[in-house]
Enzyme design. Structure first.
Site, PDB file in Angstrom:
ATOM      1  N   SER A 189       0.839  -1.198   0.000  1.00 42.88           N
ATOM      2  CA  SER A 189       0.000   0.000   0.000  1.00 42.88           C
ATOM      3  C   SER A 189       0.880   1.256   0.000  1.00 42.88           C
ATOM      4  O   SER A 189       1.718   1.425  -0.872  1.00 42.88           O
ATOM      5  CB  SER A 189      -0.952  -0.039   1.200  1.00 42.88           C
ATOM      6  OG  SER A 189      -1.923   0.973   1.110  1.00 42.88           O
ATOM      7  N   ASP A 263      -9.277  -5.355  -4.691  1.00 42.48           N
ATOM      8  CA  ASP A 263      -8.884  -4.297  -3.754  1.00 42.48           C
ATOM      9  C   ASP A 263      -9.994  -3.258  -3.663  1.00 42.48           C
ATOM     10  O   ASP A 263     -10.377  -2.636  -4.650  1.00 42.48           O
ATOM     11  CB  ASP A 263      -7.588  -3.638  -4.231  1.00 42.48           C
ATOM     12  CG  ASP A 263      -6.959  -2.731  -3.172  1.00 42.48           C
ATOM     13  OD1 ASP A 263      -7.708  -2.096  -2.416  1.00 42.48           O
ATOM     14  OD2 ASP A 263      -5.722  -2.657  -3.127  1.00 42.48           O
ATOM     15  N   HIS A 309      -7.575  -5.510  -0.392  1.00 41.88           N
ATOM     16  CA  HIS A 309      -6.458  -4.623  -0.041  1.00 41.88           C
ATOM     17  C   HIS A 309      -5.571  -5.232   1.037  1.00 41.88           C
ATOM     18  O   HIS A 309      -4.350  -5.067   1.001  1.00 41.88           O
ATOM     19  CB  HIS A 309      -6.991  -3.269   0.422  1.00 41.88           C
ATOM     20  CG  HIS A 309      -5.914  -2.237   0.567  1.00 41.88           C
ATOM     21  ND1 HIS A 309      -5.227  -1.721  -0.509  1.00 41.88           N
ATOM     22  CD2 HIS A 309      -5.368  -1.638   1.666  1.00 41.88           C
ATOM     23  CE1 HIS A 309      -4.322  -0.846  -0.091  1.00 41.88           C
ATOM     24  NE2 HIS A 309      -4.389  -0.790   1.229  1.00 41.88           N
TER      25      HIS A 309
END
Length: 343
Positions: A189, A263, A309
């Site tokens: 991320s 995601d 995610h």
């Protein structure tokens, strides 16, 4: 009675005023409070006080108090390889070593992974991932704790995290043994953006990058993450402009990109756009168009259909791909089957 009932005009003016006020508050929050939105270092509650340690997972480690150039102490973890690790930890992969080789000499021949975590939680929550690198792939692992996260001092910001990452790299490259190792950056991320920035500023020191579910730039994420504030994304002063930093990373630097197609925070198109930028690093114009062979020779893109995610790293095939990538860097490797079993 009619004097107590607002006219349509008055009602409309009130609604417009309310909308304007809410918009102003939203814009103000985006500009002045964005660091709290982007770096929720105190969430979940207790994250600044309760930080897991590697020994909780039966992993030997050293505490590292890393002092940044601007004076903050970052409380990080360092996991260094030992020649006979598998004798004390049967789950560790067995690797050949020279008979009279010291632990330091053995350590200097293994890759060193610097881990850059996402914006939620602290570095202690990523110990299970570090364990795979350490036990199954026999890598040295440096777990960076950003400023303002866990028990590290300071407050997080783009500038601050870039300083922290450089301090971690400088620590590794100043060590007489770790400095000899291939240095691999692993970023998830926003940690992917930290890794890209660090590699772009230190092109000769980074051996490879592993990037998971990261973005082209932070302002480009705002319309998806905060739709109502999308029109004001230009006010986002935390840029993390990864798409324009990737061209600064040499085409010969291997890159593994791991994308979760499901995601829910960062649209998968971000990873695909970054992949295109990775491919174009070695672009050569030819009579028939463009040749991307150089940029793709040691780069790989994998998309996991059910990867969200936060759970792409537990998808089938993820750790096999990582283990094969690390092995391809030239260091002796363990079997990918053991890597996969760690999930």
């Amino acid at each position: 009675m009619s004097r107590f009932v607002p006219s349509i005009e008055t009602f409309a003016k009130g609604m417009l005023a309310t909308a304007a006020t809410l918009s102003t508050v939203g814009v103000g929050l985006l500009y002045y409070g964005q660091n709290y939105l982007i770096y929720p270092s105190a969430y979940p509650p207790g994250d600044r006080l309760e930080v897991p340690v590697p020994s909780d997972y039966d992993i030997p480690y050293d505490d590292v108090e890393l002092k940044t150039p601007d004076g903050f102490i970052l409380r990080c973890y360092l996991l260094t390889q030992k020649k006979r690790l598998e004798f004390d930890h049967p789950e560790a992969a067995s690797l050949p070593g020279e008979e009279n080789e010291t632990d330091e000499e053995f350590m200097s021949k293994r890759p060193t992974v610097i881990m850059f975590h996402g914006n939620g939680g602290n570095h202690g929550h990523r110990i299970p991932l570090a364990r795979v690198f350490f036990m199954k792939m026999r890598c040295n692992v440096f777990m960076l704790s950003y400023r303002g996260y866990g028990k590290s001092e300071g407050s997080p910001s783009e500038k601050g995290l870039c300083i922290d990452a450089q301090a971690a790299l400088d620590y590794i490259t100043s060590d007489p043994y770790l400095s000899k190792t291939p240095i691999v950056l692993f970023g998830q991320s926003i940690g992917g953006a930290v890794a890209i920035d660090l590699a772009s500023r230190n092109p000769s020191k980074i051996s490879a990058l592993i990037l998971e579910n990261t973005f082209t730039s932070l302002p480009e994420v705002v319309p998806h993450a905060l739709p109502l504030l999308g029109p004001f994304s230009f006010l986002c002063h935390q840029k993390w402009d990864s798409i324009n930093k990737i061209p600064l990373i040499p085409a010969t630097t291997p890159v593994l990109m791991l994308s979760g197609a499901a995601d829910e925070l960062i649209p998968k198109d971000h990873m695909r756009s970054l992949w295109e930028a990775v491919a174009k690093r070695g672009e050569k114009k030819t009579a028939g168009g463009s040749d991307y062979k150089t940029g793709l020779e040691r780069a790989k893109f994998m998309e996991f259909e059910n990867g969200g995610h936060n759970d792409t790293c537990v998808q089938t095939g993820y750790w096999t791909a990582v283990a094969e990538f690390v092995a391809s860097l030239g260091a002796p490797s363990s079997s990918t089957q053991k890597s996969e079993s760690s999930n």
